[in-house]
Write an enzyme that holds these catalytic residues in place. Structure first.
Site, mmCIF file in Angstrom:
data_model
loop_
_atom_site.group_PDB
_atom_site.id
_atom_site.type_symbol
_atom_site.label_atom_id
_atom_site.label_comp_id
_atom_site.label_asym_id
_atom_site.label_seq_id
_atom_site.Cartn_x
_atom_site.Cartn_y
_atom_site.Cartn_z
ATOM 1 N N ASP A 15 0.791 -1.253 0.000
ATOM 2 C CA ASP A 15 0.000 0.000 0.000
ATOM 3 C C ASP A 15 0.819 1.298 0.000
ATOM 4 O O ASP A 15 1.831 1.401 0.697
ATOM 5 C CB ASP A 15 -0.858 0.110 1.275
ATOM 6 C CG ASP A 15 -1.676 -1.103 1.577
ATOM 7 O OD1 ASP A 15 -1.643 -2.069 0.818
ATOM 8 O OD2 ASP A 15 -2.354 -1.072 2.618
ATOM 9 N N GLU A 67 -10.587 -2.502 4.313
ATOM 10 C CA GLU A 67 -9.256 -1.970 4.607
ATOM 11 C C GLU A 67 -9.126 -0.565 4.005
ATOM 12 O O GLU A 67 -9.864 -0.190 3.108
ATOM 13 C CB GLU A 67 -8.177 -2.876 4.006
ATOM 14 C CG GLU A 67 -8.239 -4.321 4.516
ATOM 15 C CD GLU A 67 -7.105 -5.199 3.981
ATOM 16 O OE1 GLU A 67 -6.409 -5.799 4.802
ATOM 17 O OE2 GLU A 67 -6.929 -5.298 2.756
HETATM 18 C C1 FRU Z 1 -4.003 -3.560 2.698
HETATM 19 C C2 FRU Z 1 -3.360 -3.990 4.001
HETATM 20 C C3 FRU Z 1 -3.710 -3.028 5.111
HETATM 21 C C4 FRU Z 1 -2.581 -3.216 6.077
HETATM 22 C C5 FRU Z 1 -1.403 -3.440 5.154
HETATM 23 C C6 FRU Z 1 -0.380 -4.385 5.708
HETATM 24 O O1 FRU Z 1 -3.362 -4.025 1.563
HETATM 25 O O2 FRU Z 1 -3.757 -5.331 4.301
HETATM 26 O O3 FRU Z 1 -4.984 -3.252 5.673
HETATM 27 O O4 FRU Z 1 -2.392 -2.100 6.904
HETATM 28 O O5 FRU Z 1 -1.930 -3.947 3.950
HETATM 29 O O6 FRU Z 1 0.771 -4.398 4.908
#
Ligand code: FRU
Length: 485
Positions: free
Chosen positions: A24, A208
């Site tokens: 992300d 998320e």
């Molecule tokens: C989304 C996610 C978020 C989390 C991060 C962990 O892709 O699963 O919810 O904070 O990636 O790397």
């Protein structure tokens, strides 16, 4: 641009990490002439692991300078996704114009897992970071392992000048929780947006990476608030993606319009998109991680994994019964244009004769087809790399469906469903179908009908250069523009 010119999959004008794993985008904030891009990063492996915040800056959102890792795991856990703000009024007391990161601490010792929200700040334009000694500022509720990805912004009441408060949206299981704070340190929960709040297409995956921002409807005095989330839905052909819903927001509570959640992107590779805070001239810019959790760890091996989409400018435009969220490639991409080819008022057959000499792996293509009671099943473009290898960007005029077919796009068998066709409904606009594409080695982004329908797709062709041809029969090509970037 990235220096790694010999890696056939390494994009040249999209952001990729210097090496190893990235997912992300995090902490997107503009300050003092620089766009900051932090990102989920495992600095020691090409697969996901203990998360850090990697860091880069850019002045034009296209040329990035890599900076040292900004946030490392600590006793509270590893560093999951979150956002960043400039604390203009020094509400937190960290110092004048502090850049403050608000992120999730993920604690996991193998038997116990918990997520909480924490702060870190920088007083030197994001170059060095200090964790807040009162972390975490929002401890995780007991029995709730999915409590993450805070997006924070300053809300000022239009009626009360110089007054305002911080707002946080947080993904909690299959809902979004809203919090407010005077100082980023003490937070009060104000509202919960749940699946049951409205009829939503839901899967069995948690929500998320939320975002929330206002956008004025183009050509209208009305402003709507856009609530964003990322999720995974088994029934969807692309598997997972980013959704949005419009509504109103009074600083504490979100009132959704009575419409279902809608997809922001119809490709398989657009996730965890969030917007930059603090951007001049009210531009709302965002980008997403251009991969998919289903196969992100298995994409053809190189020394790096994960890329970001092009930065895109968001807008709300009126449609028949409701406004649509649309995405346009940022105008800055035009500075990348080199050689240019142009055809107009011609036919597919004529274009194809002249396209035979054209090839490249960094291309921008804009084509407009006239649809007059089309009798064919489909028309569009084929981006090919070898005899039987290519990516099809097609339109089915009978069903009014635009689709991407990457089933023969090169390496596809590293994951069972990678070789697929992805669809979206799209009506012609004034009898035109407009396709605007960006190719950057292992990626293709399509902005169809001026960004009303967008697809982001990864591809792994086995030859390093693309050729181009049009498919269809008697459709008129109103115009075709190809730029080498
Ligand atoms: C989304 C996610 C978020 C989390 C991060 C962990 O892709 O699963 O919810 O904070 O990636 O790397």
């Amino acid at each position: 641009m990235n220096q790694d010119n010999n890696d056939p999959y390494r994009p040249r004008y999209h952001f990729t990490p210097p090496q190893n794993w990235m997912n992300d985008p995090n902490g997107l904030v503009y300050y003092d002439g620089e766009y900051h891009l932090f990102y989920q990063h495992h600095p020691e492996s090409t697969v996901w692991g203990p998360m850090h915040w990697g860091h880069a800056v850019s002045r034009d959102l296209l040329h990035w300078e890599h900076l040292p890792i900004a946030l490392y795991p600590d006793e509270h856990g590893t560093i999951f996704s979150g956002s960043a703000v400039i604390d203009w009024h020094n509400t937190a007391g960290f110092g004048a114009e502090a850049m403050v990161a608000i992120f999730t601490h993920n604690f996991d010792d193998g038997t116990f897992r918990a997520q909480s929200q924490s702060l870190a700040y920088s007083l030197d334009r994001g170059r060095s970071w200090t964790k807040h000694d009162g972390n975490p500022v929002i401890p995780g509720p007991e029995g709730q392992p999915d409590f993450r990805d805070p997006k924070v912004f300053w809300y000022s009441d239009p009626a009360l000048e110089n007054e305002g408060h911080w707002v946080m949206v947080l993904a909690v299981d299959r809902g979004i929780w809203f919090y407010i704070s005077p100082n980023l340190k003490v937070w009060t929960k104000t509202y919960e947006f749940q699946v049951s709040t409205l009829v939503a297409e839901t899967g069995d995956w948690v929500w998320e990476v939320p975002d929330l921002f206002p956008l004025q409807i183009e050509g209208s005095p009305i402003t709507k608030w856009v609530l964003i989330l990322s999720t995974q839905i088994e029934s969807r052909d692309a598997g997972m993606g980013v959704q949005y819903i419009l509504g109103d927001f009074d600083g504490q509570t979100f009132s959704p319009d009575s419409a279902p959640l809608r997809w922001a992107d119809f490709g398989a590779d657009f996730y965890a998109a969030i917007s930059w805070s603090n951007v001049p001239n009210d531009r709302r810019l965002w980008l997403g991680w251009m991969s998919n959790w289903a196969y992100a760890r298995e994409t053809p091996p190189t020394t790096w994994r994960g890329m970001m989409s092009l930065p895109r400018e968001l807008a709300l435009v009126r449609n028949e019964d409701r406004p649509d969220l649309i995405q346009r490639p940022i105008t800055e991409t035009q500075t990348l244009r080199n050689e240019h080819w142009h055809w107009s008022d011609t036919t597919i057959a004529t274009c194809n004769q002249e396209l035979t000499d054209l090839s490249g792996d960094l291309l921008e293509i804009m084509v407009q087809f006239q649809v007059n009671n089309s009798v064919v099943d489909h028309f569009g473009l084929k981006i090919y790399t070898a005899e039987d290898q290519g990516l099809i960007i097609g339109y089915d005029p009978k069903r009014q469906v635009v689709y991407i077919d990457r089933s023969q796009s090169g390496l596809v068998d590293f994951y069972p469903d990678f070789a697929a066709r992805h669809h979206a409904i799209m009506a012609p606009q004034a009898n035109l179908i407009k396709l605007h594409l960006f190719l950057d080695r292992s990626s293709m982004e399509l902005f169809a009908n001026d960004g009303r329908v967008v697809f982001s797709e990864r591809i792994f062709p086995t030859a390093a250069s693309f050729g181009l041809s049009l498919i269809g029969a008697d459709e008129q090509v109103v115009s075709l523009d190809v730029y080498r970037l």
